[in-house]
Design a protein around this motif. Structure first.
Motif, PDB file in Angstrom:
ATOM      1  N   ILE A 233     -12.610 -11.343  -3.878  1.00  0.00           N
ATOM      2  CA  ILE A 233     -11.557 -10.630  -4.812  1.00  0.00           C
ATOM      3  C   ILE A 233     -11.294 -11.223  -5.916  1.00  0.00           C
ATOM      4  CG2 ILE A 233      -9.151 -10.640  -4.447  1.00  0.00           C
ATOM      5  CD1 ILE A 233      -9.192  -9.706  -1.952  1.00  0.00           C
TER       6      ILE A 233
ATOM      7  N   TRP B 165      -8.178   7.591  -1.499  1.00  0.00           N
ATOM      8  CA  TRP B 165      -7.795   5.982  -2.305  1.00  0.00           C
ATOM      9  C   TRP B 165      -9.332   5.505  -1.974  1.00  0.00           C
ATOM     10  CZ3 TRP B 165      -4.313   7.280  -6.069  1.00  0.00           C
ATOM     11  CH2 TRP B 165      -4.771   6.603  -7.127  1.00  0.00           C
ATOM     12  N   ASN B 166      -9.542   5.185  -0.639  1.00  0.00           N
ATOM     13  CA  ASN B 166     -10.827   4.847  -0.228  1.00  0.00           C
ATOM     14  C   ASN B 166     -11.940   5.112  -0.553  1.00  0.00           C
ATOM     15  OD1 ASN B 166     -10.512   1.473   0.546  1.00  0.00           O
ATOM     16  ND2 ASN B 166      -9.600   2.257   1.982  1.00  0.00           N
ATOM     17  N   GLU B 167     -12.002   6.678  -0.135  1.00  0.00           N
ATOM     18  CA  GLU B 167     -13.296   7.841  -0.232  1.00  0.00           C
ATOM     19  C   GLU B 167     -13.856   7.679  -1.743  1.00  0.00           C
ATOM     20  OE1 GLU B 167     -15.700  10.038   0.986  1.00  0.00           O
ATOM     21  OE2 GLU B 167     -13.994  11.126  -0.820  1.00  0.00           O
TER      22      GLU B 167
ATOM     23  N   PRO C 157     -13.328   6.478  -8.708  1.00  0.00           N
ATOM     24  CA  PRO C 157     -14.337   5.342  -8.057  1.00  0.00           C
ATOM     25  C   PRO C 157     -15.828   6.581  -8.429  1.00  0.00           C
ATOM     26  CG  PRO C 157     -12.947   6.877  -6.168  1.00  0.00           C
ATOM     27  CD  PRO C 157     -12.354   6.769  -7.832  1.00  0.00           C
TER      28      PRO C 157
ATOM     29  N   ALA D  84     -12.095  -1.782 -11.843  1.00  0.00           N
ATOM     30  CA  ALA D  84     -11.682  -2.046 -10.159  1.00  0.00           C
ATOM     31  C   ALA D  84     -10.720  -2.262  -9.935  1.00  0.00           C
ATOM     32  CB  ALA D  84     -12.879  -3.304  -9.608  1.00  0.00           C
TER      33      ALA D  84
ATOM     34  N   TYR E  54      -8.163   0.242 -11.207  1.00  0.00           N
ATOM     35  CA  TYR E  54      -7.849   0.877 -10.272  1.00  0.00           C
ATOM     36  C   TYR E  54      -7.102   0.308  -8.225  1.00  0.00           C
ATOM     37  CZ  TYR E  54      -9.860   4.546  -6.386  1.00  0.00           C
ATOM     38  OH  TYR E  54      -9.597   5.634  -5.828  1.00  0.00           O
ATOM     39  N   ALA E  55      -7.155  -0.823  -7.638  1.00  0.00           N
ATOM     40  CA  ALA E  55      -6.886  -1.549  -7.086  1.00  0.00           C
ATOM     41  C   ALA E  55      -5.428  -1.826  -6.877  1.00  0.00           C
ATOM     42  CB  ALA E  55      -7.647  -2.325  -6.456  1.00  0.00           C
TER      43      ALA E  55
ATOM     44  N   PRO F 240      -2.390   1.224  -4.504  1.00  0.00           N
ATOM     45  CA  PRO F 240      -2.541   1.114  -3.679  1.00  0.00           C
ATOM     46  C   PRO F 240      -2.242  -0.011  -2.486  1.00  0.00           C
ATOM     47  CG  PRO F 240      -5.075   0.622  -3.873  1.00  0.00           C
ATOM     48  CD  PRO F 240      -4.679   1.562  -5.313  1.00  0.00           C
ATOM     49  N   VAL F 241      -2.653  -1.389  -3.041  1.00  0.00           N
ATOM     50  CA  VAL F 241      -2.124  -2.608  -2.919  1.00  0.00           C
ATOM     51  C   VAL F 241      -0.645  -2.889  -3.011  1.00  0.00           C
ATOM     52  CG1 VAL F 241      -2.626  -5.040  -3.219  1.00  0.00           C
ATOM     53  CG2 VAL F 241      -4.544  -3.693  -3.458  1.00  0.00           C
TER      54      VAL F 241
ATOM     55  N   TYR G 105       0.608  -0.533  -0.078  1.00  0.00           N
ATOM     56  CA  TYR G 105       0.542  -0.549   1.698  1.00  0.00           C
ATOM     57  C   TYR G 105       1.592  -1.974   1.428  1.00  0.00           C
ATOM     58  CZ  TYR G 105      -1.837  -3.545   4.582  1.00  0.00           C
ATOM     59  OH  TYR G 105      -1.700  -4.655   6.077  1.00  0.00           O
ATOM     60  N   TYR G 106       1.569  -3.624   0.563  1.00  0.00           N
ATOM     61  CA  TYR G 106       2.354  -4.063   0.584  1.00  0.00           C
ATOM     62  C   TYR G 106       3.662  -3.674   0.689  1.00  0.00           C
ATOM     63  CZ  TYR G 106      -1.092  -7.882   0.697  1.00  0.00           C
ATOM     64  OH  TYR G 106      -2.361  -8.379   1.041  1.00  0.00           O
TER      65      TYR G 106
ATOM     66  N   ARG H 278       4.015  -1.932   4.174  1.00  0.00           N
ATOM     67  CA  ARG H 278       3.190  -2.375   5.417  1.00  0.00           C
ATOM     68  C   ARG H 278       3.407  -2.605   6.934  1.00  0.00           C
ATOM     69  NH1 ARG H 278       2.731  -7.906   6.800  1.00  0.00           N
ATOM     70  NH2 ARG H 278       4.711  -8.253   6.241  1.00  0.00           N
TER      71      ARG H 278
ATOM     72  N   MET I  61       3.622   0.697   7.821  1.00  0.00           N
ATOM     73  CA  MET I  61       2.370   1.546   8.414  1.00  0.00           C
ATOM     74  C   MET I  61       1.946   0.918   9.871  1.00  0.00           C
ATOM     75  SD  MET I  61      -1.013   2.007   6.175  1.00  0.00           S
ATOM     76  CE  MET I  61      -2.425   1.994   6.825  1.00  0.00           C
TER      77      MET I  61
END
Lengths: 296, 310
Positions: free
Chosen positions: A43, A227-229, A246, A267, A270-271, A274-275, A278-279, A282, A285
């Motif tokens: 990162i 988002w990962n795919e 992507p 990148a 784009y990231a 979701p970050v 996610y937080y 969290r 999830m």
């Protein structure tokens, strides 16, 4: 007098014990530091490269000599010919992610409601096929899936991608909803039915509100999945206008002089969503992932 | 008649309440009636449609594409395929076990008390939250022999001229791919196993301490027996996920140098879309079935008999 040896024992041992505890703490800290370096290096690299001003990517610096936000500006203003549709592509990613979340939640919760609450016959068959789908790696189905999308007339269509993401997210949704639903007393449904509520009313008024934590957990999962795919989005989308981020990002790699600072800036942009999501979710999830924990 | 049955379903005696809260399989109830049944079927139809259109049909179509035994003979004679099988085996045996064992140890580490451990956990799960593609592209550039961060550090700090990690040697490249995969997915399994550890009642540890079990003994006699089932399920699931992992290999090494680090997932796609032999691509994927089927059967059994959630 007789109590003295018992009291004396721990007192004499204490310095030794404290030293050992401090040593353990120091070792844990050192290990934690190694873990931070291991986790953050890729990162850090992403950030460092994105801060290089144009053309200075090919250096032996560890941190850019003159860090600048130029690359981010280029990305945001679509100022490079590889980035000319960036915001459109970002919108496509959002569209795919949003539709995947909505459809996964809708299809998954309806099926789980019928299986777990209405106890439809052969419901176990549905859960078993869902479980089986969950363990099939998505990349193994890509080749026939691609051809079938052509048969359905969905080539170069965002809905083909949405179909793929929903297909692979729904089994997990059913799995989680089933497990979570067990904790909601079935008597609530029964009582509502006696009061004359129709199945749809029970679903909307009782089932969905009570399932909210599971819905959040699965929704986050579905969004991160979409988002990962990469593979399906790459195979199913071919024009620059219909691409997601992507796919466009990977296209950079094929150019002769890949502009790494722009790529890494893209990148990072784009990231970020979701970050952040996610937080924000969290705890929910993690709870969703581990509901039930180890009952075995 | 229908009314009488509805009434019977509605009258829930205490005995029935007890039986309702038991697992689904043991419950015998009257079948759904009339409009209820219609609704229930209508609720399942969207999922059934998705399953038939996007899972069942592709699976059948895939089986049909890879039906010719001659394909497999052709595949076996290819040196690329042989290398790919070895890579896949190494990828799974080393990747899965290192990742899961690391996750097991780290989940123990994160049970420590203290604010900085909690903060560390937040940082540690970052690879899981960051999308796969940006991370793997970053790693790809980081390991570049000439300009990558890794070799820059080696040069600036230690004065060592690092190798081209992805360009020169098959084993360096494969090792890099496995390390990247572990980097990305170990946090996920750590969180799962951490939750498993937290579900173990504290009293058990207290009782064990009374009996003199601390440290390694405590792990061997309390933690591990209770965690073993979860650990096995996670390992099986992770085996399947790793088998299908496309992104790590594709973006870190790209199958290079000289096609020497492909795994089955990436070789299948390469055969189908780069050399336009979809049947050969499907054959590559199908050749993973002898490994997949036993794992799936074992996993399904385990998941049915224990209530572990992933």
């Amino acid at each position: 007098v007789s109590a003295e040896p018992m009291d004396g024992g721990p007192v004499r041992r204490r310095p030794n014990y404290r030293l050992r505890r401090n040593l353990a703490e120091a070792a844990a800290l050192a290990f934690g530091l190694v873990l931070v370096v291991w986790t953050l290096t890729p990162i850090y690299n992403m950030v460092a490269v994105s801060l290089e001003p144009h053309g200075d990517v090919f250096t032996s610096d560890i941190w850019p000599a003159k860090p600048s936000l130029e690359s981010f500006w280029i990305v945001v203003t679509e100022g490079h010919w590889y980035l000319e549709y960036f915001w459109g592509q970002f919108g496509n990613s959002l569209y795919v992610g949003g539709a995947t979340v909505f459809l996964t939640l809708a299809i998954g919760s309806l099926a789980s409601f019928a299986i777990g609450r209405m106890r439809i016959r052969y419901g176990w068959l549905v859960s078993s096929t869902a479980l089986l789908t969950y363990v099939i790696p998505a990349s193994f189905l890509a080749i026939p899936f691609y051809r079938i999308m052509n048969i359905y007339g969905l080539s170069n269509n965002l809905w083909a991608v949405i179909a793929a993401e929903v297909t692979f997210a729904t089994p997990y949704a059913i799995f989680i909803f089933q497990q979570y639903g067990v904790s909601i007393p079935i008597e609530l449904d029964e009582a509502a039915r006696i009061d004359g509520a129709s199945p749809t009313q029970v679903y909307f008024r009782i089932y969905l509100p009570l399932m909210a934590p599971a819905l959040v957990a699965v929704g986050t999962y579905a969004l991160l999945l979409a988002w990962n795919e990469y593979l399906y989005q790459f195979l199913l989308l071919s024009s620059k206008q219909s691409m997601t981020v992507p796919v466009a990002l990977a296209q950079f790699l094929n150019s002769d002089e890949a502009p790494w600072n722009y790529m890494m800036a893209t990148a990072i942009v784009y990231a970020l969503p979701p970050v952040a999501i996610y937080y924000a979710f969290r705890r929910r999830m993690t709870a969703g992932l581990t509901m039930g924990g180890v009952k075995g | 008649m229908a009314d009488a049955q509805a009434l019977r379903t509605a009258e829930v005696s205490p005995l029935q309440v007890a039986s309702l809260s038991r697992p689904r399989r043991r419950v015998r109830r009257l079948g759904l009636q009339g409009s209820e049944l219609t609704w229930a079927i209508a609720f399942v139809i969207p999922y059934a449609a998705v399953f038939l259109a996007f899972v069942a049909y592709p699976v059948v179509y895939g089986l049909w594409l890879g039906r010719d035994p001659a394909l497999y003979a052709e595949l076996m004679s290819e040196p690329i395929y042989q290398r790919t099988v070895v890579n896949t085996a190494l990828y799974i045996v080393i990747g899965v076990n290192l990742k899961m064992f690391g996750a097991l140890l780290l989940s123990g580490f994160f049970m420590r008390r203290g604010w900085w451990v909690k903060g560390l956990l937040l940082i540690y799960v970052l690879p899981w939250a960051v999308p796969a593609l940006p991370s793997f592209m970053s790693i790809h550039w980081m390991l570049n022999g000439q300009w990558g961060l890794f070799n820059n550090v080696l040069w600036n700090v230690f004065g060592v001229d690092g190798p081209g990690w992805l360009e020169t040697s098959r084993w360096l490249a494969l090792g890099s791919v496995i390390a990247s995969h572990i980097w990305k997915w170990m946090p996920f399994w750590t969180v799962i196993l951490l939750a498993g550890r937290m579900a173990i009642p504290q009293e058990l540890y207290e009782a064990a301490e009374m009996d003199g079990a601390t440290g390694l003994k405590r792990f061997a006699h309390v933690t591990f027996p209770l965690l073993a089932n979860l650990y096995l399920i996670c390992t099986l699931l992770s085996t399947l996920f790793t088998l299908g992992d496309f992104n790590s290999v594709y973006f870190v090494s790209g199958g290079g140098p000289a096609l020497s680090t492909h795994v089955l997932a990436t070789l299948g796609i390469r055969n189908a879309f780069e050399i336009a032999r979809p049947d050969l691509g499907v054959a590559v994927v199908m050749s993973a079935l002898p490994l997949m089927i036993p794992v799936v059967i074992l996993l399904m059994r385990k998941l049915h008999t224990t209530e572990v959630q992933l």
